[in-house]
Design a protein around this motif. Structure first.
Motif, PDB file in Angstrom:
ATOM      1  N   GLU A 371     -22.459  -8.753 -42.407  1.00  0.00           N
ATOM      2  CA  GLU A 371     -20.890  -7.819 -42.371  1.00  0.00           C
ATOM      3  C   GLU A 371     -20.880  -8.396 -44.158  1.00  0.00           C
ATOM      4  O   GLU A 371     -19.345  -8.841 -44.054  1.00  0.00           O
ATOM      5  CB  GLU A 371     -19.811  -8.390 -41.189  1.00  0.00           C
ATOM      6  CG  GLU A 371     -21.068  -7.971 -40.140  1.00  0.00           C
ATOM      7  CD  GLU A 371     -20.390  -6.291 -39.877  1.00  0.00           C
ATOM      8  OE1 GLU A 371     -19.680  -5.784 -41.138  1.00  0.00           O
ATOM      9  OE2 GLU A 371     -20.970  -5.716 -38.783  1.00  0.00           O
ATOM     10  N   ARG A 373     -19.152  -7.058 -46.295  1.00  0.00           N
ATOM     11  CA  ARG A 373     -17.481  -6.201 -46.197  1.00  0.00           C
ATOM     12  C   ARG A 373     -16.678  -7.058 -45.848  1.00  0.00           C
ATOM     13  O   ARG A 373     -15.617  -7.756 -46.939  1.00  0.00           O
ATOM     14  CB  ARG A 373     -18.014  -4.819 -46.294  1.00  0.00           C
ATOM     15  CG  ARG A 373     -16.842  -4.502 -47.004  1.00  0.00           C
ATOM     16  CD  ARG A 373     -16.579  -2.286 -47.157  1.00  0.00           C
ATOM     17  NE  ARG A 373     -16.750  -2.518 -45.224  1.00  0.00           N
ATOM     18  CZ  ARG A 373     -15.759  -2.116 -44.329  1.00  0.00           C
ATOM     19  NH1 ARG A 373     -15.245  -2.019 -44.241  1.00  0.00           N
ATOM     20  NH2 ARG A 373     -15.847  -1.850 -43.113  1.00  0.00           N
ATOM     21  N   VAL A 374     -16.769  -7.175 -45.102  1.00  0.00           N
ATOM     22  CA  VAL A 374     -15.927  -7.550 -43.883  1.00  0.00           C
ATOM     23  C   VAL A 374     -15.285 -10.162 -44.431  1.00  0.00           C
ATOM     24  O   VAL A 374     -14.382  -9.813 -44.436  1.00  0.00           O
ATOM     25  CB  VAL A 374     -16.331  -7.981 -42.847  1.00  0.00           C
ATOM     26  CG1 VAL A 374     -14.990  -8.814 -41.815  1.00  0.00           C
ATOM     27  CG2 VAL A 374     -16.552  -6.583 -42.235  1.00  0.00           C
ATOM     28  N   ASN A 375     -16.855  -9.911 -45.022  1.00  0.00           N
ATOM     29  CA  ASN A 375     -16.617 -10.877 -45.416  1.00  0.00           C
ATOM     30  C   ASN A 375     -15.759 -11.615 -46.936  1.00  0.00           C
ATOM     31  O   ASN A 375     -14.764 -12.006 -46.504  1.00  0.00           O
ATOM     32  CB  ASN A 375     -17.957 -11.463 -46.051  1.00  0.00           C
ATOM     33  CG  ASN A 375     -18.062 -13.210 -46.251  1.00  0.00           C
ATOM     34  OD1 ASN A 375     -17.526 -13.644 -45.909  1.00  0.00           O
ATOM     35  ND2 ASN A 375     -18.980 -13.728 -46.275  1.00  0.00           N
ATOM     36  N   ALA A 376     -16.178 -10.460 -47.836  1.00  0.00           N
ATOM     37  CA  ALA A 376     -15.324 -10.127 -49.032  1.00  0.00           C
ATOM     38  C   ALA A 376     -13.759 -10.326 -48.471  1.00  0.00           C
ATOM     39  O   ALA A 376     -13.828 -10.480 -49.699  1.00  0.00           O
ATOM     40  CB  ALA A 376     -15.210  -9.481 -49.806  1.00  0.00           C
ATOM     41  N   LEU A 377     -13.733  -9.380 -47.879  1.00  0.00           N
ATOM     42  CA  LEU A 377     -12.301  -8.900 -47.390  1.00  0.00           C
ATOM     43  C   LEU A 377     -11.107 -10.140 -46.746  1.00  0.00           C
ATOM     44  O   LEU A 377     -10.408 -10.358 -47.514  1.00  0.00           O
ATOM     45  CB  LEU A 377     -12.121  -7.806 -46.060  1.00  0.00           C
ATOM     46  CG  LEU A 377     -12.398  -6.249 -46.653  1.00  0.00           C
ATOM     47  CD1 LEU A 377     -12.127  -5.462 -45.028  1.00  0.00           C
ATOM     48  CD2 LEU A 377     -11.197  -5.908 -47.479  1.00  0.00           C
ATOM     49  N   GLU A 411     -11.569  -4.108 -37.818  1.00  0.00           N
ATOM     50  CA  GLU A 411     -12.191  -5.044 -38.245  1.00  0.00           C
ATOM     51  C   GLU A 411     -13.697  -6.621 -37.142  1.00  0.00           C
ATOM     52  O   GLU A 411     -14.324  -6.412 -37.428  1.00  0.00           O
ATOM     53  CB  GLU A 411     -12.768  -5.722 -39.925  1.00  0.00           C
ATOM     54  CG  GLU A 411     -12.653  -4.370 -40.472  1.00  0.00           C
ATOM     55  CD  GLU A 411     -13.858  -3.235 -41.349  1.00  0.00           C
ATOM     56  OE1 GLU A 411     -14.918  -3.702 -40.392  1.00  0.00           O
ATOM     57  OE2 GLU A 411     -13.523  -2.411 -41.009  1.00  0.00           O
TER      58      GLU A 411
END
Length: 424
Positions: A371, A373-377, A411
């Motif tokens: 994941e 994208r979620v890590n970056a968010l 998320e």
């Protein structure tokens, strides 16, 4: 554009209460306002009375003394420390045969010099027009054109119509134009809210060091100078906290004792930035002898603006030149710093981050390494306090804080539902 030559001024104050210290400071402030408006204080007249004279503000004897001084010193202007009524201005102008203005006109003049943005210029012109409307009678041509010295300047040296109907029409026109600007600002503010951006507003008495602090926290380039109302137009910049979390911080116009009501009304849309803020930094100059009154004035104006619910951190600035008698107010969240000291600014950022965290909701969950994208968010839009990789689960154990309405919660719920068996 500031005039090359200084205008010679006499200041006049009437003390109607027993608070000598407050009155004395008010007169000192009037002198500083005069200097800011490009005037030179030649002398000061003070009279103690039970109440101001309804026709001439000061008594007959003091008025005769003032008239003699005006003739002898050949001054350009007489400035009174209160807002004068239309009849008082008319009578004083007739008696003294020199330009007469009051504290409100003086502040309006400084605002006219400082306004840079289209909105700021319109707000100042609106306040000037509203102030002049009831004062037109008996003024002859003295108000027919702005630009004739202190108290008469206007943004762009605009012509001030003496015809009441024309002025009312102009007021309506500016109100319509301002409404368009305000709606743009509202849309921008709504977009920031939808993007779940944490918003901080800096408020404080004029010359407390707000712009200096703003520039050094945000790497902004707002004009800063040791003078009253150095900043008029609000500016918003990014402020990155120690954790890497990005907030928005706004520098606002300084407050002042007895701020004209017309200006509070005119700048209400600008000060909406303060109402919408998640955190207010109230900057107080701890080197100023009247810091207690300054702090109280700002609190009263915030209350008048309807600012109630926001978190507030009082920042006692200028710690390096602080009064030996300085005592911080009790029962409030406060910090003492010097805006020029890097360690102090870092300490302040940590306190700001603590306030941000207090308005957030904690999260704790396993995030699969797939994941990205979620890590970056999590890194960009939340305060990520810890993140450890679990090789066995092939997931990161994440802990941190996020704003309650942030999309990240959706998320997190999705991940916990999809991967709960994999991480158990």
């Amino acid at each position: 554009m500031v005039d090359a030559t200084l205008e010679k001024a006499i200041l006049v104050g009437c003390q109607v209460n027993d608070n000598d210290e407050r009155f004395g400071y008010s007169m000192e402030e009037l002198a500083r306002l005069t200097e800011t408006a490009n005037g030179e204080v030649i002398t000061t007249f003070i009279q103690k009375r039970d109440r101001v004279h309804p026709a001439t503000y000061i008594g007959k004897g003091k008025l005769e003394e003032l008239r003699a001084a005006v003739e002898e010193l050949e001054v350009d202007i007489v400035i009174f420390n209160d807002e004068l009524s239309p009849s008082q201005i008319r009578n004083l102008s007739k008696e003294l045969e020199v330009r007469v203005i009051d504290r409100t006109q003086l502040i309006l003049d400084i605002f006219a010099q400082r306004a840079q943005s289209r909105e700021g210029k319109m707000q100042v012109e609106l306040a000037q027009l509203k102030y002049s409307l009831p004062r037109l009678a008996g003024q002859g041509t003295s108000l027919s054109r702005l630009g004739g010295g202190i108290g008469t300047r206007g943004p762009g040296e605009t012509k001030l119509e003496t015809d009441r109907r024309h002025i009312r029409k102009k007021i309506d026109e500016i109100n319509r134009q301002l409404q368009v600007v305000v709606s743009h600002r509202d849309r921008y503010r709504d977009r920031r809210k939808r993007n779940n951006t944490y918003q901080i507003a800096i408020v404080g008495y004029t010359n407390a060091g707000k712009s200096t602090l703003f520039n050094r926290l945000s790497e902004g380039n707002v004009y800063e100078e040791n003078q009253l109302f150095a900043t008029l137009d609000p500016t918003t910049k990014k402020l990155v906290l120690p954790s890497g979390y990005t907030t928005l911080i706004t520098d606002t116009v300084g407050f002042i004792q007895d701020l004209p009501t017309s200006l509070v009304a005119a700048f209400r849309s600008t000060l909406e930035e303060v109402k919408e803020a998640d955190l207010i930094l109230h900057v107080v100059d701890s080197s100023n002898a009247d810091y207690v009154q300054h702090e109280k004035t700002v609190e009263e104006l915030l209350e008048e603006l309807g600012v109630e619910q926001s978190l507030q951190l009082t920042v006692y600035n200028k710690r390096d030149v602080q009064l030996s008698s300085f005592i911080p107010s009790e029962g409030i969240d406060s910090i003492q710093i010097s805006a020029f000291n890097e360690e102090d600014r870092e300490m302040l950022k940590k306190r700001i981050e603590k306030s941000v965290v207090s308005s957030m909701k904690a999260y704790r969950f396993y995030l699969p390494d797939s994941e990205g994208r979620v890590n970056a968010l999590l890194k960009q839009e939340t305060i990520l306090t810890s993140r450890h990789y679990d090789e066995e689960k092939r997931s990161y154990h994440c802990q941190g804080f996020a704003l309650e309405n942030h999309p990240i919660w959706g998320e997190i719920a999705r991940i916990e539902k999809e991967y709960q068996h994999d991480v158990e």
